[in-house]
Scaffold this motif. Sequence first.
Motif, short mmCIF file in Angstrom:
data_model
loop_
_atom_site.label_atom_id
_atom_site.label_comp_id
_atom_site.label_asym_id
_atom_site.label_seq_id
_atom_site.Cartn_x
_atom_site.Cartn_y
_atom_site.Cartn_z
N GLN A 187 0.82 -1.10 -0.06
CA GLN A 187 0.10 -0.06 -0.05
C GLN A 187 0.78 1.14 -0.06
N GLU A 188 2.00 1.28 0.42
CA GLU A 188 2.98 2.32 0.30
C GLU A 188 3.03 3.01 -0.99
N LEU A 189 2.93 2.05 -1.98
CA LEU A 189 2.76 2.47 -3.49
C LEU A 189 1.76 3.04 -4.02
N TYR A 190 0.49 3.04 -3.44
CA TYR A 190 -0.67 3.22 -4.03
C TYR A 190 -0.89 4.79 -4.44
N ALA A 191 -0.42 5.65 -3.86
CA ALA A 191 -0.43 7.00 -4.02
C ALA A 191 0.23 7.36 -5.31
N LEU A 192 1.74 6.76 -5.48
CA LEU A 192 2.36 6.92 -6.50
C LEU A 192 1.76 6.35 -7.86
N VAL A 193 1.13 5.14 -7.64
CA VAL A 193 0.53 4.26 -8.62
C VAL A 193 -0.56 5.17 -9.35
N TYR A 194 -1.46 5.66 -8.22
CA TYR A 194 -2.55 6.40 -8.80
C TYR A 194 -2.31 7.67 -9.50
N SER A 195 -1.16 8.32 -9.32
CA SER A 195 -0.75 9.56 -10.12
C SER A 195 0.12 9.04 -11.33
N ASN A 196 0.27 7.68 -11.66
CA ASN A 196 0.86 7.22 -12.73
C ASN A 196 0.39 5.88 -13.21
N GLN A 197 -1.15 5.86 -13.52
CA GLN A 197 -1.87 5.00 -13.68
C GLN A 197 -1.43 4.08 -14.86
N LYS A 198 -1.11 4.86 -15.95
CA LYS A 198 -0.71 3.95 -17.20
C LYS A 198 0.57 2.97 -16.92
N VAL A 199 1.42 3.68 -16.69
CA VAL A 199 2.82 3.36 -16.81
C VAL A 199 2.92 2.36 -15.35
N LEU A 200 2.41 2.67 -14.31
CA LEU A 200 2.72 1.69 -13.22
C LEU A 200 1.68 0.44 -13.18
N TYR A 201 0.41 0.55 -13.81
CA TYR A 201 -0.18 -0.44 -13.88
C TYR A 201 0.20 -1.46 -14.97
N ASP A 202 0.89 -1.04 -16.06
CA ASP A 202 1.52 -1.67 -17.02
C ASP A 202 2.74 -2.44 -16.55
N ALA A 203 3.37 -1.70 -15.53
CA ALA A 203 4.53 -2.30 -14.67
C ALA A 203 4.02 -3.65 -13.93
N LEU A 204 2.87 -3.73 -13.47
CA LEU A 204 2.19 -4.89 -13.11
C LEU A 204 2.14 -5.94 -13.77
N HIS B 21 14.43 13.53 -4.19
CA HIS B 21 15.44 12.30 -4.34
C HIS B 21 15.55 11.19 -3.17
N TYR B 22 15.75 11.90 -2.09
CA TYR B 22 15.82 11.09 -0.72
C TYR B 22 14.56 10.41 -0.30
N GLU B 23 13.75 11.26 -0.35
CA GLU B 23 12.44 10.58 -0.05
C GLU B 23 11.96 9.27 -0.97
N PHE B 24 12.47 9.58 -2.44
CA PHE B 24 11.83 8.26 -2.94
C PHE B 24 12.83 7.21 -2.75
N LYS B 25 14.29 7.57 -2.65
CA LYS B 25 15.14 6.39 -2.18
C LYS B 25 14.80 5.64 -0.93
N GLU B 26 14.18 6.35 0.04
CA GLU B 26 13.70 5.92 1.25
C GLU B 26 12.68 4.96 1.14
N LEU B 27 11.82 5.33 0.33
CA LEU B 27 10.56 4.33 -0.17
C LEU B 27 10.95 3.25 -0.96
N LEU B 28 11.96 3.31 -1.82
CA LEU B 28 12.60 2.07 -2.04
C LEU B 28 13.05 1.18 -1.15
N ASN B 29 13.87 1.71 -0.31
CA ASN B 29 14.36 0.87 0.84
C ASN B 29 13.30 0.11 1.65
N LYS B 30 12.00 0.67 1.74
CA LYS B 30 11.14 0.06 2.74
C LYS B 30 10.35 -0.80 1.67
N LEU B 31 10.38 -0.86 0.54
CA LEU B 31 9.61 -1.54 -0.47
C LEU B 31 10.69 -2.98 -0.65
N TYR B 32 11.91 -2.68 -0.58
CA TYR B 32 12.92 -3.80 -0.81
C TYR B 32 12.80 -4.66 0.53
#
Length: 385
Positions: free
Chosen positions: A101-118, A221-232
């Motif tokens: 669910q940490e990704l939901y807000a970003l996915v909603y802002s980028n529906q086409k490319v991040l749905y495709d990524a799924l 940039h640092y917030e995005f990197k922190e999100l990636l760390n949480k997701l990994y």
Amino acid sequence: MTKEVTIQDVFDRFLPEMAEVSNFSPRQHLTVKCIQACRTAKMGAHVSECRSCHATYIHYNSCKNRHCPMCQGMEVDEWIDLQQENVLETTYFHTVFTIPQELYALVYSNQKVLYDALYHAASRTLNELSADKKYLGAKLGYICVLHTWGSRMNYHPHLHTIVLGGGLDQENHWKDRDGKLFFPVKVMSAVFKKYYLDELKQLHKDNRLEYHGSSAYLQNHYEFKELLNKLYAKDWIVYTKEAFNGALAVIKYLGRYTHRIAISNRRIERIDGNHVIYKAKDYKNEGKMVSVSVLGTAFIRMFLMHVLPKGFMRIRHYGLLSCRSKKEKMTLCRNLLGCQQYISKLKGKSTAEKIMILYKHDIRKCRCCGAPVTTFRVDGEYMLC
């Protein structure tokens, strides 16, 4: 008899109260417009008159919008009928790929490319693992269907995948695991996470992501990197439901998932003052249906969150079931398994013929006297969606 409440009633009652209507996307505006006009004079009609008794029948046109609760019935039946030609008498699995669910807000802002990524991550996961002889060593066939909602219409993007229970190896021999699942769920989860985050990082690197609303902080940039760390660090959830056997079971199962929308009219119970009451599953109570009450404006807001981008393909076929492969490979699979081919009953038929086959209702004859009717079209205010 109390009139059933529909999504049209909800729109008519609460849309005038919504301050954010001007912020709707073009696709959301179009969806609202289509659903409000569906099966009304605004959509036009087909008028039939009996040649004998002169009885008149008016059939208002459907909007054909894929998000409309009133337009899915015949589309589901037609799609299932066509899929019968590619269903085998063997085991199938239902695998669900979900994202944190940490990704939901970003996915909603980028529906086409991040749905495709799924789709990309799920496909690469299944292809990689099925090619490994440790698990199967064969090419699979599978269908992916995107759902973006939970039972309460909350935003919950995930991918339903119907996976053929076997495949063809490099020598075109059929291989399976005697009805058992090929891949350990934890392995699938790890591989899926890797591929999804790889694509997410590449999109970020290529500056192809947008950051709106509650995802705006990720421009840093640092917030995005922190999100990636949480997701990994997090365990992603991929699960497979029990296998089911037999072509007819598969066909019925497909229909439950392929054309489903965020909510159907039959789940809307009533409008009570400023609230809409609807039925939803309570997963804390063994999935039993309960009544949920929300503000009418909130109901509309939740419904429109699930409107897909223009031209987005929600049902996708891969491997042995892809358009490129299935004509030749499905025939080979049927021969190897010794099963018959199901023939479409609706292909090439007119709408009247399809209705007769599916619903045993002949719209070419008068309901009063059985004589032929003459039908003509009356254009409406709107074009079909």
